[in-house]
Design an enzyme around this catalytic site. Structure first.
Site, PDB file in Angstrom:
ATOM      1  N   GLU A  44       0.837  -1.203   0.000  1.00  0.00           N
ATOM      2  CA  GLU A  44       0.000   0.000   0.000  1.00  0.00           C
ATOM      3  C   GLU A  44       0.876   1.259   0.000  1.00  0.00           C
ATOM      4  OE1 GLU A  44      -3.539   1.746   2.957  1.00  0.00           O
ATOM      5  OE2 GLU A  44      -2.250   0.092   3.603  1.00  0.00           O
ATOM      6  N   LYS A 111      -9.286   1.811  -2.311  1.00  0.00           N
ATOM      7  CA  LYS A 111      -9.552   1.266  -0.973  1.00  0.00           C
ATOM      8  C   LYS A 111     -10.945   1.648  -0.511  1.00  0.00           C
ATOM      9  CE  LYS A 111      -7.149   0.947   3.513  1.00  0.00           C
ATOM     10  NZ  LYS A 111      -5.943   1.384   4.249  1.00  0.00           N
ATOM     11  N   CYS A 163      -5.278  -3.539   2.736  1.00  0.00           N
ATOM     12  CA  CYS A 163      -5.045  -3.461   4.183  1.00  0.00           C
ATOM     13  C   CYS A 163      -6.339  -3.530   4.998  1.00  0.00           C
ATOM     14  CB  CYS A 163      -4.246  -2.201   4.511  1.00  0.00           C
ATOM     15  SG  CYS A 163      -3.396  -2.287   6.113  1.00  0.00           S
ATOM     16  N   THR A 447      15.472   7.681  27.763  1.00  0.00           N
ATOM     17  CA  THR A 447      15.387   6.363  28.399  1.00  0.00           C
ATOM     18  C   THR A 447      14.058   6.091  29.098  1.00  0.00           C
ATOM     19  OG1 THR A 447      16.434   7.232  30.407  1.00  0.00           O
ATOM     20  CG2 THR A 447      17.876   6.272  28.735  1.00  0.00           C
ATOM     21  N   GLU A 452       6.515   4.426  33.493  1.00  0.00           N
ATOM     22  CA  GLU A 452       6.904   5.644  34.193  1.00  0.00           C
ATOM     23  C   GLU A 452       6.418   6.884  33.454  1.00  0.00           C
ATOM     24  OE1 GLU A 452      11.082   4.996  34.608  1.00  0.00           O
ATOM     25  OE2 GLU A 452      10.799   3.362  36.051  1.00  0.00           O
ATOM     26  N   LYS A 575       3.704  16.558  30.526  1.00  0.00           N
ATOM     27  CA  LYS A 575       4.966  15.857  30.301  1.00  0.00           C
ATOM     28  C   LYS A 575       4.846  14.911  29.106  1.00  0.00           C
ATOM     29  CE  LYS A 575       6.956  15.675  34.985  1.00  0.00           C
ATOM     30  NZ  LYS A 575       7.503  14.766  36.008  1.00  0.00           N
TER      31      LYS A 575
END
Length: 617
Positions: A44, A111, A163, A447, A452, A575
């Protein structure tokens, strides 16, 4: 019975890389011809790349894609090529597969169902096509059929489900293709990677080949195309309810071509046995994603603040594994060439020497850092071959602390200023590690993990700093078990020290014995609450009633954990909006751009948590 040699070509494309994308396509067609393939299907939107985002809203972008399509026509002598391309008709844009043969376009199949869940926003750009509708389109002066079309090659009738079309149950186009006596159905896809997803695709392809009375050929895009979504390049072929073709996923090559001799009445043949390992899927996906992110951004490698803990250690290991897998598949010279790396090769060049060039790490110790984590970081970096630096941030922390103490005319104390004193340690690490990244023309790796990130257990502009956050889409509990698996199954003995440590931020004085799970809650509990709250979108009271039966936790403690999760989730949305881009790796994620949108400001589930408190324990 006559044989039609069919093929699938997966390609690693990049939005706006017209030359590179076209080369991948033309090289794949050339290889297909050399294999004698007569009917070849690409994924696609292979010409532009699926991740072109709002470029699809422009007029010039689909027009340029048409120009690229025209360039392919001279290559279609003695081969039929089916390839994904956006097509604009008036004000509407359609997601299409063009069928090319003998220097002309036979037609465009549009599609019918658009993906609009999870990471997909196709309705923003495309319009679904109406089943059964056929019109015509002008292609450089030639009228070409357009719409819900079937095609014929050597007596084989074939059609398409693009798809999402295939995942719509009883509404899927495949059932109408069955009514039209189609022998072969192609599914050109741009299906994003997620762990365990390949197994679901296999089921779809196998069941489709049985229920639709047609052979079924699936071909997916390949690689980290545009930054976040990863495509695994899967090629599958099934006939009469048996899986007969399955390739190795997540290749480092620019393209792959697979073929099959198709007949309407094939001789009996054994089905392929397929196995799926979640840890292996995760490893292969992140490694290829890092490789593509590095080379497509024209960076020379990665820089990582290596704390010796689980998160940074897992990322360092994945970078080293990226090099190992890439060299194994491409060879040393081709790996460096494809990665745009200039490293002189000689008889002494090893995987480790390439890792040393690609990965630079630094342990940035504070007064609260331990010898255990320093030893863990050093041991891992040396075992991987990474460049390793070790410096202290005590002077910078002291300088900032003294400035504030002078300004407010009092000393900062742990009893009164805990968060402030923790955060300054994490935050002062960012500028110097960014300097190292700039010096190396490298990408800084953030990281954070999903567990978290959910609750804001990270310091903004500190450990959240980075160009890409490779593990932000997976939970901490998964990372911890993956590290044990990588030590045992991949042979990374340098992880032994990492796996012996209890996760800790090491931001409070050592005598306080800080651990991450004491600050938050047990990671397996976060995983369960997150699964119900974010993936399943359940309210706090429902989550309590479900987990009360599943977890061996006292009702009071469980309520406290649920309170804490929702309180921190609501408070820390700002955040989440600022976290570095991350790869999509699981069946859901918390990336506000690609999966989970939540208001930055809200009432914080006040009434819903009150409802939770009213439930009898």
């Amino acid at each position: 019975m006559s044989i039609l040699k069919i093929g699938g070509a997966t390609v690693n494309q990049t939005p706006l890389d017209w030359e590179g994308n076209l080369k991948n396509i033309t090289d794949a067609i050339t290889e297909a011809k050399s294999k004698g393939i007569e009917l070849l299907c690409f994924p696609e939107l292979a010409i532009t790349g699926y991740g072109s985002e709002d470029l699809f809203l422009s007029r010039w972008y689909p027009e340029k894609a048409f120009g690229q399509l025209k360039k392919l026509l001279p290559l279609t002598k003695d081969i039929t090529v089916c390839i994904g391309v956006p097509v604009r008709i008036g004000e509407l844009l359609f997601n299409c597969t063009a069928v090319l043969e003998d220097n002309k376009v036979l037609g465009f199949m549009a599609k019918q169902f658009l993906a609009i869940d999870g990471v997909h926003y196709e309705f923003r750009w495309f319009t679904p096509w109406k089943a059964g509708k056929i019109t015509s389109l002008d292609f450089y002066g030639t009228s070409v059929p357009f719409g819900d079309i079937v095609f014929n090659k050597k007596g084989v009738t074939y059609g398409f489900e693009i798809c999402e079309d295939a995942w719509r149950g009883d509404l899927r186009p495949g059932y109408r293709l069955k009514d039209r006596n189609v022998d072969l159905i192609f599914n050109p896809s741009a299906s994003h990677f997620a762990m365990r997803k390949s197994a679901h695709r296999e089921e779809l392809v196998i069941e489709s080949s049985a229920s639709l009375d047609a052979a079924y050929f699936y071909v997916n895009l390949l690689g980290n195309e545009a930054g976040r979504m990863i495509f695994d390049g899967e090629v599958l072929f099934a006939q009469n309810g048996k899986l007969l073709v399955k390739n190795k996923l997540l290749s480092y090559k620019p393209y792959q071509v697979y073929d099959w001799d198709f007949t309407k009445s094939p001789a009996p043949s054994p089905a392929i046995d397929s196995s799926h390992n979640q840890n292996e899927e995760f490893t292969a996906a992140v490694c290829l994603a890092l490789f593509d992110y590095m080379r497509k951004s024209r960076s020379t490698g990665f820089v990582l603040s290596l704390s010796g803990g689980a998160d940074s250690s897992s990322i360092a290991t994945l970078v080293a594994e990226m090099v190992k897998r890439g060299v194994r598949e491409l060879g040393l010279d081709n790996f460096l060439k494809r990665a745009h790396l200039t490293i002189s090769l000689d008889e002494n060049t090893t995987i480790k020497s390439i890792v040393k060039h690609v990965l630079t790490t630094a342990y940035q110790g504070s007064e609260n850092s331990s010898e255990d984590t320093l030893a863990s970081a050093r041991c891992l970096a040396e075992s991987l071959g990474a460049t390793f630096y070790d410096w202290k941030i005590s002077e910078e922390v002291s300088s900032y602390t003294q400035k504030i103490e002078t300004a407010i005319d009092r000393k900062l104390t742990w009893s009164q200023d805990d968060i402030t004193l923790q955060n300054i340690q994490a935050r002062v690490r960012a500028p110097v590690i960014w300097m190292l990244a700039n010096l190396n023309n490298a990408l800084l790796l953030a990281t954070s993990n999903r567990s978290e990130g959910d609750v804001g257990y990270a310091t903004m502009d500190g450990d959240t700093s980075g160009s890409i956050s490779p593990i932000a889409a997976v939970d901490k509990d998964f990372i911890l078990q993956w590290l044990r698996w990588a030590e045992e199954e991949l042979g990374y003995e340098g992880l032994r020290r990492v796996n012996s440590l209890q996760p800790t931020a090491e931001l409070r004085p050592q005598e306080q014995h800080q651990t991450d799970e004491q600050d938050l809650m047990p990671y397996p509990v976060i995983v369960e609450i997150e699964r119900l709250a974010i993936r399943d979108r359940r309210k706090p009271a429902d989550i309590y009633l479900i987990l009360k039966q599943e977890l061996d936790i006292s009702p009071v403690q469980l309520k406290n954990y649920i309170h804490k999760f929702f309180r921190l989730w609501s408070r820390n949305q700002w955040k989440r909006e600022r976290l570095a881009p991350s790869f999509h790796l699981d069946d859901f994620n918390v990336d506000p751009k690609t999966w989970c949108r939540f208001p930055i400001l809200s009432g914080g589930f006040t009434e819903e948590l009150h409802e939770l408190d009213q439930i009898d324990e």
